[in-house]
Structures are given as structure tokens and as C-alpha cells.
Scaffold this motif. Structure first.
Motif, PDB file in Angstrom:
ATOM      1  N   SER A 269      36.679  31.196  29.984  1.00 25.62           N
ATOM      2  CA  SER A 269      37.711  29.802  29.906  1.00 25.62           C
ATOM      3  C   SER A 269      37.973  29.390  28.392  1.00 25.62           C
ATOM      4  O   SER A 269      39.000  29.282  27.729  1.00 25.62           O
TER       5      SER A 269
ATOM      6  N   ASP B 294      43.969  38.563  31.001  1.00 25.04           N
ATOM      7  CA  ASP B 294      42.756  38.149  31.462  1.00 25.04           C
ATOM      8  C   ASP B 294      42.109  39.066  32.414  1.00 25.04           C
ATOM      9  O   ASP B 294      42.839  39.651  33.510  1.00 25.04           O
TER      10      ASP B 294
ATOM     11  N   TYR C 191      38.512  39.981  36.080  1.00 18.93           N
ATOM     12  CA  TYR C 191      38.084  40.641  37.810  1.00 18.93           C
ATOM     13  C   TYR C 191      38.215  42.086  37.470  1.00 18.93           C
ATOM     14  O   TYR C 191      38.062  43.042  38.659  1.00 18.93           O
TER      15      TYR C 191
ATOM     16  N   SER D 190      31.078  36.269  34.709  1.00 16.27           N
ATOM     17  CA  SER D 190      30.981  35.474  35.815  1.00 16.27           C
ATOM     18  C   SER D 190      31.326  36.328  37.235  1.00 16.27           C
ATOM     19  O   SER D 190      30.607  36.324  38.044  1.00 16.27           O
TER      20      SER D 190
END
Ligand SMILES: Cc1ncc(COP(=O)(O)O)c(C=O)c1O
Length: 388
Positions: free
Chosen positions: A102, A200, A203, A230
Motif C-alpha cells: 500500500s 499490482d 497476488y 502479505s
């Protein structure tokens, strides 16, 4: 004394999935058995080597500021990991380690945007994107993706949205909330539009059905990649991520990092190094488990009469169409929380285009998914009646 608030934050909206989660937590404190399927919280501990690395780092006194770019050994390991996962060489000097992906997004958008500049966002999107753009003074411009196309980026639509104020194209692959994974030809076409792609990839690595993710780095150095520990290593609470940036951006990026955050935590960086060196087997185990949870959740959601237009190929979310239950997904999510004690993500969080949808996370442990489905099944007749 009257306090007056800055107006440029007026468009910043709350993160609705967090609000549903927090209401659910309050209900749990009051004794209700609430199952949380609303947020992307991996239902696994981090790799055991990570936990050992933190303890040992603390014992050895690794409790200081570090180089604001991050420990050199960690950036070297990230560079190796980048070569392994993306087949692309990036120098450790193109990497800035941050307190989660973030802040990495916040730094890069700040770097690119003057007041009124535009960032194109492929939508449905991660809720924080437009808010991050707005905090930086920019204007989010949404380009829809649709279930009929498997939520793949509409390159022609992006091209039409580009103006002389466009500073970047922000896309997640694998995506939250759709689980879409962009194929190489789409990513290459986006890069060829000549506007920096902000990818991004938090994942990346959480992929199913032999899906392969493609990074814009495969086609150009002039892009920004956001990543972190994360999701892939179940380390949400460690708060550690990084940005890979063009070499021309690094000087400015580092000075922003120095001023805003100084550096990421020392012992947390040591743990991240352990994740990269030792975490592969743990990651493979988690991906195998997530694949089973995905099948269970998709079947359970369809059993409720909700359609899942696209089976997710990556990440750990299912975006289900609940529009026959009404157009206010936030009210519906709160109703479901009250009646079934299950916290879900309201579609509205992910953009206007996802209003009426609900996001279910299959990151939660299997028993939590089963319990949620049982509770939903029981409460469903009253939820469906309420929404009529
Ligand atoms: C697409 C996406 N990007 C970034 C983040 C934030 O991740 P981090 O914990 O690295 O800040 C999330 C968290 O859910 C996410 O879904």
C-alpha cells in the motif's frame, strides 16, 4: 477554535469491506460467532522459518532503521525472486522496500501525479486505488472490464481513455476482486500504449488451473510493479512490500520514502528474507489448499442461487452476482452479517460496476468456509425475503 479539514480528501471513501469486518468484530466481542469472509486475510500462519527469523532477529538486536531502500541482502533476494518468477532481471537498486505494498502504491502515485492528472484504473478494482489517487491530488478514470470477457483489460477502452493528463494505467493481475489473470498479449498491448503501467502483483504466485501471470516488466523497464509478502507468504501483519521502479524514478522515490516512512522495520525485513529463501514449499502447500477452498466456495455460493460468472484463476476471491437481491450491496452485506453472522465484501467497494455483487474470500480456513456456508444456507430464505 474551529478545525477546518482539507477539501482534497472529500472524495476519499471508507474501505467498506473493512467496515463490515469491524462491525463483525464488534459482534464477536459481544459473543456472536461471526465468520469473516470479507477481507483478504490468509488463513495460514507464515512459513515457520519466518517466525524463527523474527525471533532470532529480535534477539540479535535487529531493531534499527535500515537503509531507506531496504536491506541490501533483501533487495538482492527480491531481484533473484523477480528473475525466478517473471524471468526478468531488475537491479537491487531499482527496488524500494516499504511497509506493505500500500505505501509502495502511495509513493509511486505521488511521484507521477500533479493536481488534476489522471490515473486509469481497470475496474472492478481494489477499493483503495481511487482513494490513493485522490489523496495524491489526482483523478481516477475508470475503464470497465466485464465478466463476458473474463474481466480481461479492454485495451481499446484504455486507449480511448488516455488523455494528455494520463500519468499511469493501474491494473492488478491476479486481480482483486475478480481473480482475473491478464495474458501476455494484453499486458504487452497495455505497455505499448506508451503510458507507464502500474502493475499490482501482490497476488502473483497464487494461481490455479495452470494459469500464468504476466508482468509488464517482461516488455518494458518503464513501469512500476508493486508487490509484497502479505498474501504470498501469509504475512499481512508484518507490513512489508516493495516497488520495482524505472531507474530514472529511484532518486525521487527514495527521497519520498526517506521523508514519509524512513525505512521499513529492520526485523521484519529479516523475516521477509527468510520467506524468500525458505518459503517456497509453504507457498506451494497454501496454493494447493486454496485451490480446494476455491472449489468448495464456488460450489457453496452457487448453491445459494448466486451466479459466479467467472471462476477466479488467481488471488483468493469469488465475485458473485447478487443483483436479484437488490442494488445496495452494502445494505445487503450488513443484512447478511446480522442474519447469518457472515462478513462479506460489498460489491460497491470495487467500483460502481460491481454494485449488486458480493465478494467472498476463500483465504479463510476450510472449517470457516464450511461454517459460513451452513450459516448462510440457514439464513438465506429470510435474507432473500428481506431484499424483495
Ligand atoms: C490488490 C491489492 N493490492 C494491495 C493490497 C495491500 O496489500 P499490503 O498488505 O501489501 O499493503 C491488497 C490487500 O488486500 C490488495 O488486494
Amino acid at each position: 477554535m474551529a478545525v477546518s479539514w482539507s477539501t482534497h480528501l472529500d472524495t476519499v471513501k471508507p474501505f467498506l469491506a473493512m467496515e463490515v469486518m469491524e462491525r463483525g468484530m464488534a459482534m464477536s466481542r459481544a459473543g456472536a460467532e461471526v465468520v469473516q469472509l470479507g477481507v483478504g486475510e490468509p488463513g495460514f500462519p507464515p512459513p515457520p522459518e519466518v517466525v524463527r527469523a523474527v525471533t532470532s532477529a529480535l534477539e540479535q538486536g535487529h531493531t534499527h532503521y535500515t537503509d531507506s531502500r531496504g536491506l541490501y541482502e533483501l533487495r538482492e533476494a527480491i531481484s533473484k525472486d523477480c528473475l525466478h518468477r517473471r524471468g526478468v532481471h531488475v537491479s537491487p537498486d531499482q527496488i524500494v522496500v516499504t511497509n506493505g505494498s500500500s505505501p509502495a502504491l502511495f509513493l509511486a502515485i505521488n511521484l507521477l501525479v500533479d493536481p488534476g492528472d489522471e490515473i486509469i484504473i481497470l475496474t472492478p478494482h481494489y477499493p483503495c486505488y481511487p482513494n490513493l489517487v485522490a489523496v495524491c491530488g489526482g483523478v481516477p478514470v475508470f475503464v470497465p472490464t466485464s465478466p463476458g470477457d473474463g474481466y480481461l483489460a479492454d485495451v481499446a477502452g484504455v486507449k480511448r481513455a488516455v488523455t494528455n493528463r494520463t500519468k499511469g494505467i493501474l491494473i492488478a493481475s491476479p486481480a482483486n476482486p475478480t481473480g482475473a489473470v491478464q495474458p501476455p498479449e494484453v499486458m504487452e498491448a497495455l505497455v505499448q500504449l506508451g503510458v507507464p503501467v502500474l502493475a499490482d502483483e501482490v497476488y502473483d504466485g497464487l494461481l490455479y488451473d495452470q494459469a500464468v501471470n504476466t508482468s509488464p516488466l517482461a516488455f518494458s523497464e518503464e513501469c512500476f510493479v508493486f508487490d509484497g509478502f502479505s498474501k504470498r507468504y501469509a504475512m499481512t501483519g508484518f507490513r512489508l512490500g516493495y516497488v520495482i521502479a524505472p531507474s530514472t524514478a529511484i532518486r525521487r522515490l527514495v527521497s519520498l520514502q526517506q521523508n514519509l516512512f524512513i525505512s521499513a522495520g529492520h526485523f521484519v525485513q529479516t523475516a521477509a528474507l527468510a520467506a524468500l529463501v525458505h518459503g517456497r514449499a509453504h507457498l506451494e502447500m497454501m496454493v494447493g489448499e486454496y485451490a480446494q477452498r476455491r472449489a468448495r466456495l464456488v460450489a457453496g455460493v452457487r448453491n445459494l442461487g448466486l451466479s459466479v460468472p467467472v471462476k477466479p484463476l488467481g488471488a483468493f476471491y469469488v465475485l458473485a452476482d447478487a443483483r436479484h437481491l437488490g442494488q445496495d450491496s452494502l445494505a445487503l452485506a450488513f443484512e447478511i452479517l446480522e442474519r447469518a453472522h457472515v462478513a462479506l465484501g460489498p460489491g460497491r467497494d470495487f467500483g460502481e460496476i460491481a454494485e449488486g455483487f458480493l465478494r467472498f474470500s476463500f483465504a479463510a480456513p476450510v472449517d470457516a468456509i464450511d461454517r459460513a456456508m451452513e450459516q448462510l444456507h440457514k439464513a438465506w430464505p429470510s435474507i432473500s425475503r428481506m431484499s424483495k
